[in-house]
Enzyme design. Structure first.
Site, PDB file in Angstrom:
ATOM      1  N   ASP A 243      18.373 -22.450   7.807  1.00 44.20           N
ATOM      2  CA  ASP A 243      17.202 -22.348   8.242  1.00 44.20           C
ATOM      3  C   ASP A 243      16.134 -22.376   7.296  1.00 44.20           C
ATOM      4  O   ASP A 243      15.825 -21.247   6.589  1.00 44.20           O
ATOM      5  CB  ASP A 243      16.928 -21.149   9.080  1.00 44.20           C
ATOM      6  CG  ASP A 243      15.319 -21.182   9.886  1.00 44.20           C
ATOM      7  OD1 ASP A 243      14.867 -21.916   9.939  1.00 44.20           O
ATOM      8  OD2 ASP A 243      15.128 -19.990  10.438  1.00 44.20           O
ATOM      9  N   LYS A 250       9.580 -21.267   5.490  1.00 40.24           N
ATOM     10  CA  LYS A 250       9.816 -19.878   4.754  1.00 40.24           C
ATOM     11  C   LYS A 250       9.461 -19.769   3.396  1.00 40.24           C
ATOM     12  O   LYS A 250       9.682 -20.685   2.833  1.00 40.24           O
ATOM     13  CB  LYS A 250      11.279 -19.315   5.160  1.00 40.24           C
ATOM     14  CG  LYS A 250      11.635 -19.344   6.526  1.00 40.24           C
ATOM     15  CD  LYS A 250      13.248 -19.036   6.353  1.00 40.24           C
ATOM     16  CE  LYS A 250      13.917 -18.757   7.870  1.00 40.24           C
ATOM     17  NZ  LYS A 250      13.409 -17.725   8.601  1.00 40.24           N
ATOM     18  N   ASP A 261      22.412 -17.771   9.569  1.00 43.73           N
ATOM     19  CA  ASP A 261      21.754 -17.871  10.852  1.00 43.73           C
ATOM     20  C   ASP A 261      22.612 -18.446  11.986  1.00 43.73           C
ATOM     21  O   ASP A 261      21.981 -18.663  12.979  1.00 43.73           O
ATOM     22  CB  ASP A 261      20.379 -18.743  10.284  1.00 43.73           C
ATOM     23  CG  ASP A 261      19.075 -18.314  11.496  1.00 43.73           C
ATOM     24  OD1 ASP A 261      19.193 -17.340  11.909  1.00 43.73           O
ATOM     25  OD2 ASP A 261      18.128 -19.203  11.577  1.00 43.73           O
ATOM     26  N   ARG A 324      15.429 -19.658  19.439  1.00 50.27           N
ATOM     27  CA  ARG A 324      15.294 -19.681  21.013  1.00 50.27           C
ATOM     28  C   ARG A 324      15.127 -20.836  21.563  1.00 50.27           C
ATOM     29  O   ARG A 324      15.437 -21.345  22.620  1.00 50.27           O
ATOM     30  CB  ARG A 324      13.888 -18.825  21.159  1.00 50.27           C
ATOM     31  CG  ARG A 324      12.695 -19.514  21.029  1.00 50.27           C
ATOM     32  CD  ARG A 324      11.507 -18.374  20.531  1.00 50.27           C
ATOM     33  NE  ARG A 324      11.811 -17.567  19.474  1.00 50.27           N
ATOM     34  CZ  ARG A 324      10.860 -16.675  19.302  1.00 50.27           C
ATOM     35  NH1 ARG A 324       9.588 -16.380  20.202  1.00 50.27           N
ATOM     36  NH2 ARG A 324      11.266 -15.708  18.141  1.00 50.27           N
TER      37      ARG A 324
END
Length: 471
Positions: A243, A250, A261, A324
């Site tokens: 990720d 990030k 992750d 999500r």
């Protein structure tokens, strides 16, 4: 994994382990006078996980380890096993004397602690442990089932740790899927389906998150269907193999551990494999939506509207809230296609979980009090902590979007908002969501955890699934 064997015969050439309780100086078992005297003079000898080494030059055994088991519950024995295995050499023959009449939980805790504390990543340069561990019991056959349960639990946890520890230079969605196919092939009664390419046309969230990477997404469905099983449990795990945060990139420090992750996907796949090893009488389907969230010209953008498997839409407001998005497709698929009795979702989902609960505790969300209680008890027995947090309807208004059914990363308490987002996709199914980002990784050896991936969730799921009567 290294061998642990039950026997009733002592071998003086081995290193002996004498369990010590916290109720007083008297050791558990039948040590000699020398060990008893040392115990009386050693502060904290019975504390769970506390270890005292007694050298015995020119005698046999050449040394004795006094291992604290605390109150003698399963957690105490697990801590003792982990402490012991870290003390001994890789080729050292080890014998642990189980006290007469010891509970089944003592044997299970001890064996799990030995195996979990002795874990090594399968591709590590150091050779695996070669020395055997023998557990001495008056009636070895009586503990065979508990040892088998410990072995299945440890095997599942080792597998989940291996998957998570694998660098993302190796681990991508196709690689992960291949590992599950290979493991399922070794277990009669298991089937696995891997979807990719045009088979993912309805999985709009998974395709969006994986669209920025040169390694395309996969959707893995692993099934255990024992004859006669009527209860159907679906396990769903987040599977982001790396990720970057996508366009909402990030910072460097936030990206360094993002090979972990996919810890939720690793846990649910490992638990399903463990259920087959234990021949649990429950139908289980484990789902892993797998993608790499990368930065490129084809990466999904803030402001994009995503259409999920059930036809509902989400406005992406933060591409670093990608977990999500892929879970939504898997949950909608489970609700629409699998008709489960129960859905359990595990995900390394939010940093807010760590802010609220620290490094050792996962956040639990469920509208069902009985399910929440059962999962909490299973986690406590397995040595994995969780704490129930509210699905606060006060924040539902924050999910509203002007151009879609919901927004993906609404303002508000981060872990709660993620759970409320996911709740939309469960339908009327009995369900629970575990946000386990923080406890999925250990910065150092800690009792039964080894530095690196913890495999969090595999143990809890197996404990819980073992309580169900699937027929």
């Amino acid at each position: 994994m290294f061998a642990i064997r039950l026997t009733d015969a002592l071998d003086e050439t081995a290193t002996w382990v004498v369990p010590i309780g916290s109720g007083g100086p008297q050791p558990v078992g039948e040590p000699d006078a020398e060990v008893s005297a040392l115990t009386e003079q050693t502060d904290g000898a019975g504390q769970a996980g506390h270890l005292v080494v007694l050298p015995r030059p020119l005698r046999r055994p050449i040394r004795v380890l006094l291992a604290g088991v605390g109150d003698g519950d399963e957690a105490g024995w697990r801590a003792a096993g982990a402490a012991v295995i870290r003390e001994v050499a890789d080729d050292e023959l080890l014998e642990v004397r189980l006290p007469a009449g010891a509970a089944q939980a003592a044997l299970r805790g001890l064996a799990e602690g030995l195996w979990l504390g002795g874990y090594r990543y399968r591709d590590a340069p150091k050779s695996p442990r070669a020395g055997e561990v023998r557990i001495i019991a008056d009636n070895p056959e009586a503990y065979a089932e508990s040892l088998a349960q410990a072995r299945a639990t440890a095997t599942a946890t080792w597998f989940a740790r291996d998957l998570t520890n694998t660098p993302s230079s190796v681990k991508n969605p196709a690689w992960f899927a291949d590992q599950i196919v290979a493991e399922a092939a070794q277990r009669p009664g298991m089937t696995v389906t891997v979807r990719g390419g045009d088979e993912l046309l309805r999985f709009g969230g998974l395709r969006a998150v994986g669209g920025g990477s040169v390694t395309p997404p996969r959707f893995v469905e692993l099934s255990w269907r024992p004859p006669g099983a009527t209860t159907h449990v679906v396990l769903v795990g987040k599977g982001i193999t790396f990720d970057t945060g996508g366009i909402s990139i990030k910072p460097r420090d936030g990206m360094k551990l993002m090979k972990k992750d996919m810890g939720g996907a690793a846990a649910v796949m490992a638990a399903a494999l463990g259920a087959a090893d234990l021949n649990l009488p429950v139908r289980i389907t484990a789902l892993a939506p797998l993608a790499e969230n990368a930065v490129s010209g084809s990466a999904f953008r803030p402001g994009d509207v995503i259409t999920h498997y059930d036809g509902s839409t989400s406005e992406n407001t933060n591409s670093d809230a990608e977990g999500r998005i892929v879970l939504a497709d898997a949950l909608a698929y489970a609700a629409d296609e699998l008709q489960p009795d129960l859905v359990l979702n595990l995900a390394t989902l939010t940093g807010a979980n760590a802010v609220a609960l620290g490094k050792r505790t996962a956040a639990l969300y469920s509208p069902d009090d009985d399910l929440a209680k059962a999962l909490t008890e299973a986690g406590a027995a397995a040595g994995e902590q969780m704490w129930r947090l509210p699905l606060a309807d006060d924040y539902v208004e924050n999910l509203r979007s002007d151009i879609a059914d919901r927004i993906s990363a609404p303002p508000g308490p981060g872990s709660v908002m993620a759970a409320l987002f996911l709740r939309d996709f469960f339908g009327d199914t009995k369900w629970a969501h575990l946000d386990m980002s923080a406890p999925s990784w250990a910065e150092a050896h800690d009792l039964d955890l080894t530095k690196g991936a913890t495999g969090w969730g595999a143990r809890t799921l197996l404990r819980y699934l073992s309580t169900l009567d699937g027929r």
